[in-house]
Design a protein around this motif. Sequence first.
Motif, mmCIF file in Angstrom:
data_model
loop_
_atom_site.group_PDB
_atom_site.id
_atom_site.type_symbol
_atom_site.label_atom_id
_atom_site.label_comp_id
_atom_site.label_asym_id
_atom_site.label_seq_id
_atom_site.Cartn_x
_atom_site.Cartn_y
_atom_site.Cartn_z
ATOM 1 N N VAL A 1 0.788 -1.493 -0.116
ATOM 2 C CA VAL A 1 -0.077 0.230 -0.354
ATOM 3 C C VAL A 1 0.825 1.414 -0.167
ATOM 4 O O VAL A 1 1.194 2.041 -0.990
ATOM 5 N N VAL A 2 2.112 1.178 0.906
ATOM 6 C CA VAL A 2 2.665 2.345 1.036
ATOM 7 C C VAL A 2 3.165 2.511 -0.454
ATOM 8 O O VAL A 2 3.538 4.138 -1.081
ATOM 9 N N TRP A 3 3.944 1.276 -1.326
ATOM 10 C CA TRP A 3 4.765 1.943 -2.052
ATOM 11 C C TRP A 3 4.202 2.297 -3.410
ATOM 12 O O TRP A 3 4.257 3.095 -3.826
ATOM 13 N N LEU A 4 2.592 1.593 -3.035
ATOM 14 C CA LEU A 4 1.620 1.545 -4.129
ATOM 15 C C LEU A 4 1.368 3.549 -4.093
ATOM 16 O O LEU A 4 1.343 4.201 -5.760
ATOM 17 N N ALA A 5 1.107 4.090 -2.803
ATOM 18 C CA ALA A 5 0.736 5.333 -2.369
ATOM 19 C C ALA A 5 1.674 6.388 -3.115
ATOM 20 O O ALA A 5 2.002 7.621 -3.583
ATOM 21 N N VAL A 6 3.344 6.027 -3.292
ATOM 22 C CA VAL A 6 4.275 7.047 -3.243
ATOM 23 C C VAL A 6 4.615 7.099 -5.076
ATOM 24 O O VAL A 6 4.838 7.923 -5.564
ATOM 25 N N ALA A 7 4.183 5.683 -4.737
ATOM 26 C CA ALA A 7 4.395 5.582 -6.966
ATOM 27 C C ALA A 7 3.031 6.318 -7.479
ATOM 28 O O ALA A 7 2.738 6.760 -9.010
ATOM 29 N N LEU A 8 2.103 6.413 -7.309
ATOM 30 C CA LEU A 8 0.827 6.625 -8.144
ATOM 31 C C LEU A 8 0.392 7.280 -7.758
ATOM 32 O O LEU A 8 -0.358 8.609 -9.161
ATOM 33 N N LEU A 9 -0.141 8.300 -6.901
ATOM 34 C CA LEU A 9 0.577 10.127 -6.343
ATOM 35 C C LEU A 9 1.183 11.186 -7.565
ATOM 36 O O LEU A 9 0.291 11.669 -8.005
ATOM 37 N N PRO A 10 2.388 10.637 -7.772
ATOM 38 C CA PRO A 10 2.583 11.892 -8.589
ATOM 39 C C PRO A 10 2.606 11.213 -9.656
ATOM 40 O O PRO A 10 1.934 11.861 -10.777
ATOM 41 N N LEU A 11 1.892 10.404 -10.186
ATOM 42 C CA LEU A 11 1.758 9.933 -11.734
ATOM 43 C C LEU A 11 0.549 10.197 -11.556
ATOM 44 O O LEU A 11 -0.203 10.732 -12.817
ATOM 45 N N LEU A 12 -0.786 9.992 -10.936
ATOM 46 C CA LEU A 12 -1.812 10.375 -11.014
ATOM 47 C C LEU A 12 -2.231 12.301 -11.579
ATOM 48 O O LEU A 12 -2.731 12.841 -11.880
ATOM 49 N N TYR A 13 -1.374 12.939 -10.297
ATOM 50 C CA TYR A 13 -1.667 14.046 -10.045
ATOM 51 C C TYR A 13 -1.118 14.913 -11.131
ATOM 52 O O TYR A 13 -1.763 15.811 -11.612
ATOM 53 N N GLY A 14 0.074 14.060 -12.371
ATOM 54 C CA GLY A 14 0.877 15.001 -13.438
ATOM 55 C C GLY A 14 0.086 14.715 -14.701
ATOM 56 O O GLY A 14 0.394 15.145 -15.169
ATOM 57 N N ARG B 1 5.750 19.764 -23.063
ATOM 58 C CA ARG B 1 6.061 18.331 -22.757
ATOM 59 C C ARG B 1 6.653 17.404 -22.415
ATOM 60 O O ARG B 1 6.330 16.787 -20.941
ATOM 61 N N LEU B 2 7.970 18.118 -22.550
ATOM 62 C CA LEU B 2 9.303 17.523 -20.873
ATOM 63 C C LEU B 2 9.086 18.107 -18.999
ATOM 64 O O LEU B 2 8.929 17.127 -18.710
ATOM 65 N N SER B 3 8.326 19.259 -18.967
ATOM 66 C CA SER B 3 8.301 19.109 -17.911
ATOM 67 C C SER B 3 6.789 18.688 -17.547
ATOM 68 O O SER B 3 6.828 18.134 -15.905
ATOM 69 N N ALA B 4 5.659 18.213 -18.319
ATOM 70 C CA ALA B 4 4.602 17.519 -17.954
ATOM 71 C C ALA B 4 4.863 16.697 -17.756
ATOM 72 O O ALA B 4 4.383 15.474 -17.110
ATOM 73 N N LEU B 5 6.122 15.602 -18.103
ATOM 74 C CA LEU B 5 6.654 14.054 -17.711
ATOM 75 C C LEU B 5 7.215 13.803 -16.659
ATOM 76 O O LEU B 5 7.421 13.256 -16.192
ATOM 77 N N ILE B 6 7.166 15.303 -16.173
ATOM 78 C CA ILE B 6 8.510 15.236 -14.684
ATOM 79 C C ILE B 6 7.860 13.905 -13.983
ATOM 80 O O ILE B 6 8.246 12.770 -13.725
ATOM 81 N N LEU B 7 6.166 14.381 -12.968
ATOM 82 C CA LEU B 7 5.687 13.569 -12.014
ATOM 83 C C LEU B 7 5.247 12.018 -12.580
ATOM 84 O O LEU B 7 5.481 11.094 -11.744
ATOM 85 N N PRO B 8 4.764 12.133 -14.128
ATOM 86 C CA PRO B 8 4.576 10.663 -14.498
ATOM 87 C C PRO B 8 5.421 9.968 -14.347
ATOM 88 O O PRO B 8 5.816 8.868 -14.334
ATOM 89 N N ALA B 9 6.600 10.163 -14.563
ATOM 90 C CA ALA B 9 8.507 9.465 -14.885
ATOM 91 C C ALA B 9 8.346 9.069 -13.787
ATOM 92 O O ALA B 9 9.000 7.818 -13.501
ATOM 93 N N LEU B 10 8.295 10.223 -12.226
ATOM 94 C CA LEU B 10 8.835 9.795 -11.122
ATOM 95 C C LEU B 10 8.018 8.416 -10.462
ATOM 96 O O LEU B 10 8.522 7.777 -9.711
ATOM 97 N N GLY B 11 6.574 9.618 -11.169
ATOM 98 C CA GLY B 11 5.696 7.422 -10.252
ATOM 99 C C GLY B 11 5.944 6.135 -10.481
ATOM 100 O O GLY B 11 6.003 5.032 -9.916
ATOM 101 N N LEU B 12 6.572 6.583 -12.418
ATOM 102 C CA LEU B 12 6.737 5.033 -12.672
ATOM 103 C C LEU B 12 7.821 5.301 -12.009
ATOM 104 O O LEU B 12 8.990 3.434 -12.164
ATOM 105 N N LEU B 13 8.793 5.789 -12.398
ATOM 106 C CA LEU B 13 10.288 4.938 -11.349
ATOM 107 C C LEU B 13 10.392 4.725 -10.630
ATOM 108 O O LEU B 13 11.111 3.620 -9.834
ATOM 109 N N PHE B 14 8.856 5.231 -9.448
ATOM 110 C CA PHE B 14 9.020 3.996 -8.103
ATOM 111 C C PHE B 14 8.529 3.102 -8.656
ATOM 112 O O PHE B 14 8.728 2.106 -7.917
#
Length: 169
Positions: free
Chosen positions: A16-29, A111-124
């Motif tokens: 749950v914690v791992w998914l929260a840390v990964a999915l929040l930036p992904l969904l937010y961005g 486009r590059l700046s919009a990819l920061i948060l989704p890429a960070l979420g996928l990185l986690f």
Amino acid sequence: MSQRRISPVGALVTIVVWLAVALLPLLYGLSDARLAFGLTGTPGTATVERCVDYGSGEDERTECRGRFVPDDRGTAARTVGLPPESDEGESFRARLQPDGERARPADLKGRLSALILPALGLLFLIPMPLGLNYLLADRRPGRILRYLTAGSAAVLAGVCLAGLVASNL
């Protein structure tokens, strides 16, 4: 090798914690990425008219406003909020959010700046299956899988870095 044991509750909390840390930036961005890549919103051109700094120190924030002119000339131009990294006088291709309040750059920089948060979420998310396999089954991944994971993580970290650099140009 000793058998590693983790309780079902501990495994659930870890997941749950791992998914929260990964999915929040992904969904937010995601909404910014959809705008920047032209999947939603009204296309047009934005011109930054003014940027105002509020607060000081850690509480400092910048708010930029400008004029958005839609490509469809039948629609009136409007004043909208723009990203805080914008510079006064700057014009760029943009897309207006469906609510009509904010516009997001739709050029390469946007486009590059919009990819920061989704890429960070996928990185986690990338190492999650490997970590859970190690925790729950006490098995290490094979060499090829480790290389693929490291390569994918390096690419996503590069996307994050490119977005950060582009947003500050």
